[in-house]
Each structure stands twice: as C-alpha cells, then as structure tokens.
Scaffold this active site. Structure first.
Site, PDB file in Angstrom:
ATOM      1  N   HIS A 271      23.004 -43.767  27.270  1.00  0.00           N
ATOM      2  CA  HIS A 271      23.101 -45.132  27.785  1.00  0.00           C
ATOM      3  C   HIS A 271      24.508 -45.696  27.564  1.00  0.00           C
ATOM      4  CE1 HIS A 271      21.412 -49.208  28.682  1.00  0.00           C
ATOM      5  NE2 HIS A 271      22.395 -49.580  27.886  1.00  0.00           N
ATOM      6  N   GLU A 272      24.993 -45.605  26.333  1.00  0.00           N
ATOM      7  CA  GLU A 272      26.320 -46.152  26.032  1.00  0.00           C
ATOM      8  C   GLU A 272      27.420 -45.336  26.710  1.00  0.00           C
ATOM      9  OE1 GLU A 272      26.293 -48.997  24.945  1.00  0.00           O
ATOM     10  OE2 GLU A 272      24.247 -49.024  24.160  1.00  0.00           O
TER      11      GLU A 272
ATOM     12  N   HIS B  30      27.953 -46.723  30.074  1.00  0.00           N
ATOM     13  CA  HIS B  30      28.878 -47.853  30.031  1.00  0.00           C
ATOM     14  C   HIS B  30      30.325 -47.346  29.910  1.00  0.00           C
ATOM     15  CE1 HIS B  30      26.095 -51.171  29.886  1.00  0.00           C
ATOM     16  NE2 HIS B  30      25.474 -50.720  28.823  1.00  0.00           N
TER      17      HIS B  30
END
Length: 503
Positions: free
Chosen positions: A267-268, A271
C-alpha cells in the site's frame, strides 16, 4: 516586468516554500520513526515554527500581486499548459492560505505534534481518556479552520477540500449509500457460503526479520526505487515525501500475522511509486505534485489489492515466499494461501480489513468525523458511538479503544476530512485498472511472469506525469472515458469474490 519574468519569480517563490516544507516533512517522519519520546515538546515547537514560516511564505502579498498580473497574461490562454496549471493551482493555494491566520496555523502544528505522541501512547495503553482532550482541541481548531476557509453547506466540505478538491459531503454521502447498497448483500452471501478459507495460514509464525526481507523485495519488484527511498518501522504505516529522490515508506510488523506488514508495504509503496513518478523538474510547483489524496489512494489501493492480492501475483511471488518462510508455509498450497489472504470477514481494524468490507470501515469514520465537527457527538462519547456503528454496520463490537476509535493515526495529526479519500481511491482504482487491462492486454499474464513494469509505465504516463493538470474526476474520465462512479468497483468485487467463494 514581462509575464515570463513574473512567472519565473512566482515559480522561484513556490520552490522555496516547497524546500521549507520538505524540512517539515523530514522532521515529521523522524518524529514517527526514531525520535525519543522526550523530544515531543521540542519537536512541537520546531514544527510550529516551520509551519508559521511556510504559512508566511505562502501568504506573501508578493505572490498575490504576481498571480494577479499573470492571470491577465497570455500564459493562461491554454488551460492545460504547464504555466496555466501552475498559476491556477498556486492561486488556489494562496487563496486558501491567506484565509488562515499564522497563529492558528502554528497552534495547529504544535497541537498535533503533541497529540500524535499522546495518541501512540494512549493506543498502546488502551486509554482513550488520555487522548480525549487532544482530540477535543484538534476538533476545535479544525472548526476554526473551516470557518476561516468558508463553506456553503457543511464545515466538513471545507476540510475535505484540502485532500480532495471539489468533493462535498453531499456527493460522498450519496456515493457511500450506493456502495453500501451493493456491498451488504455481497458480504451476506460470502459469510453464508459453505466454502471458507483457512485463516490460520496467515496467523502462523512469520519472523519479523524475514518479513522485512520479503516486504522490501515485493516493493522493489513492483518498481519502488530503493536508491531513492527507504523502508522503516512505525506505529502506523505511512509514506512521506521529503523531496525528489527521497521517499520514505514505513510499516509495522506482527510476528504472527502475515497480512499486517506485507500489504501495508505494498500500500505505502503504491503511494511511493506515485511520488517517484512525479516529474522532478516540476518539484515545488503544482505540476510536480499529486492531484489529490483520492488519486493518491487509488495508486496505493491498486498495488495493494488489484495487484498484490491477485492470484497471478502469487503465482510469481509465492515460491519466493515459501522459501523465505519455509518452516511456516512448506505444507501450504498456493490456492490455499491465496484464499487465506483474501478472506472476507467483518473485522475491527481498518488496515486489516478485506476488500469487500473495507469501505464500511471508511463510512464509519466519515460519519463520526462529521458528528464530532458539528458538535452532535461529544468527544467523550466517541468510543461508544464508534462501537455502536461497528455493531450496526459490520456486526462486530470492539472490545477496546485500541482496536476501536484509537486505531488510526489520522485524528492525532489533524487529518479531519481525509478518510473519504480511501473510498474515492478504491472507486478510481477500479476504473483505472479496467482501462489498463484494455490498454495493455492480460495483466494476469504479466503479473504471473513477474512483469509489473508495463502497468507502472502506463500509470506514470496516464496519471503521474500530469501532476495537478486535471482535477481527480476529470483525470479519471480522460483516462477511462467514463465519469467516476462505483460501478467498476462493485463489479470487480462481485467477480473476484464470487469466484473465490463459489457464489
């Protein structure tokens, strides 16, 4: 002074402010990773000073003068030209910033710095009363900021606009209503299905040092450049952009739960890939910044779920995972592992939630935030209200505030209005993935072969490289030829989980 000279001066001022903001970002990152607890008061003073300085630079009357001059020039003639985009978006930033007094900006920065440390301690000790006065102060300051910004219908609109420009409570509430209507029967069907995964597979012993190795390998495999980034531990996973060539990812580890760190890292990293895909020559200007948090979340949720939880991803990555955790997974087949990481079950913690129930977690936060901001929900009553909504929407009741209203870092850092962007991100991601499949051919074949670069390249061309040229909805529609709505998201969930659970 001619328009080009004035424009260059405006961009120079913008880049100076961005450099100062990058110092603020570095201090904030270090606070959440390595700063000793005793440094919180001093760090609060540092961040308050920096926030005030940044605010002063953003509200410099010289910027207003330059913008006024440039808006009347031919540089704004073509709306999607670099100069026109920068002028338009810097005007938006300037107009919002000048509505806030410096004292309020500094107080907010200092309050949230102290609150974040208190939240981390309160969460560990399951002590909401210790965090309550900090949350009350943050809500009060958020109300003051909303009043300064101004709004037509709801103060929440003014705050949400910081994260998703143009979004309103009315629009988001309607979207949530349609998503909820589609999800409730799907969740019921899944729970009633006789076919269920063996959840114990992901609850075995997963040594943290090996989780670190595998997580970093996965982030690198999908394209995150560790020569321009790093991965560290924190209480709540996040991605921090220090500047070009310096993107910091963080995660947390649970030695007896595989999903916690692995999917947080993906997820990160999503980003981080977006940040690494922004054009470095535009750093410090709107053309070098993300469109919105909703688009940002589309990238993180896309890599975490559409890619990272797909069967084809694990056809490629599971042999390596079994090597890293041989003692744990030597007796587990790929099909069983894949089913386990995709189990659907109403749960207490948002970051552990499956794809189907995740948006219900976000809806709860959206409603609680609005109630706090309006004053309809006293801060002392937040735990009880939170628990009741979890029972009503998900059929589970948190046994503690640690796994209830204290689970997220967002309120402690003052991010009121942020949560809806997660669901907007899911909506955007589903449409983008449909278009990527149409443009690139079978993504499953690419993933199974360990080829993630084609998707990343496509995203960088279609999304990342545009900076803030377009608003979220316009960007999605330009790429997919369809206005954003929940259709693609609901269809993808029904298809994937219908197959998994034999619905």
């Amino acid at each position: 002074m001619d328009a080009r000279t004035s424009y260059d001066e405006l961009i120079n001022l913008s880049k100076q402010t961005a450099l100062l903001a990058s110092c603020e970002a570095l201090l904030s990152w270090e606070q959440q990773t390595y700063m000793p607890p005793g440094g919180v008061e001093h760090r609060g003073n540092q961040l308050a000073l920096l926030a005030g300085m940044i605010h002063e630079q953003r509200t410099d009357p010289k910027i207003g003068d330059l913008l006024g001059e440039l808006e009347a020039s031919d540089l704004t003639g073509k709306p999607d030209a670099v100069e026109a985009v920068n002028i338009r978006e810097l005007r938006r930033v300037y107009d919002r910033a000048t509505k806030l007094p410096r004292a309020l900006v500094e107080e907010f920065a200092k309050t949230t710095t102290v609150a974040e440390r208190c939240w981390a301690e309160a969460r560990v000790k399951d002590n909401f009363p210790a965090f309550e006065p900090h949350l009350a102060r943050i809500i009060d300051l958020s109300r003051q900021m909303a009043e300064c910004y101004g709004y037509e219908s709801s103060p929440y609109d003014a705050l949400m606009d910081s994260y998703e420009p143009g979004a309103t409570c009315e629009q988001v509430t309607a979207l949530f209503g349609r998503i909820k209507e589609g999800l409730v029967p799907l969740v019921a069907s899944i729970i009633a299905s006789p076919k269920q995964p063996d959840e114990s597979i992901v609850r075995r012993n997963y040594p943290v040092d090996r989780q670190e190795i595998l997580g970093e390998a996965a982030a690198a495999a999908i394209g995150f450049d560790f020569q321009k980034g790093r991965l560290d531990r924190t209480a709540h996973p996040f991605c921090s952009t220090i500047g070009p060539g310096d993107i910091r990812l963080t995660t947390r580890y649970n030695p007896v739960y595989f999903n916690d760190s692995f999917f947080s890292i993906l997820h990160e990293a999503g980003h981080g890939l977006y940040e690494q895909g922004l054009l470095e020559e535009h750093f410090g200007t709107p053309m070098g910044e993300a469109v919105s948090l909703g688009i940002h979340e589309s990238q993180s949720r896309l890599w975490e779920n559409a890619v990272g939880r797909s069967h084809s991803f694990w056809r490629h990555f599971y042999p390596r995972t079994r090597q890293v955790f041989h003692a744990t997974l030597h007796d587990v087949a790929l099909e069983d592992f894949h089913f386990a990481i995709n189990r659907v079950k109403p749960s207490l913690v948002r970051v552990d939630a499956d794809e189907v129930t995740y948006n219900l977690h976000v809806l709860i936060r959206f409603e609680v935030e609005q109630a706090m901001l309006s004053g309809d929900l006293p801060i002392a009553d937040v735990p009880a209200a939170w628990n009741q909504k979890y029972q009503d929407y998900l059929g589970v009741t948190p046994p503690s505030s640690k796994d209830g209203c204290l689970q997220d870092v967002h309120w402690s850092i003052g991010a009121i209005g942020y949560f809806p962007t997660y669901t907007l991100g899911n909506v955007y991601a589903a449409q983008l993935m449909n278009q990527a499949e149409e443009s690139l051919g079978s993504l499953d074949e690419l993933y199974a072969a360990g080829e993630f670069h084609p998707l990343l390249t496509w995203l960088r061309e279609q999304v990342h490289a545009h900076g803030q040229c377009y608003r979220s909805a316009e960007l999605v529609e330009r790429v997919t030829k369809k206005a954003p709505d929940e259709t693609a998201l609901l269809e993808s969930l029904r298809s994937k989980f219908g197959q998994l659970y034999d619905l």
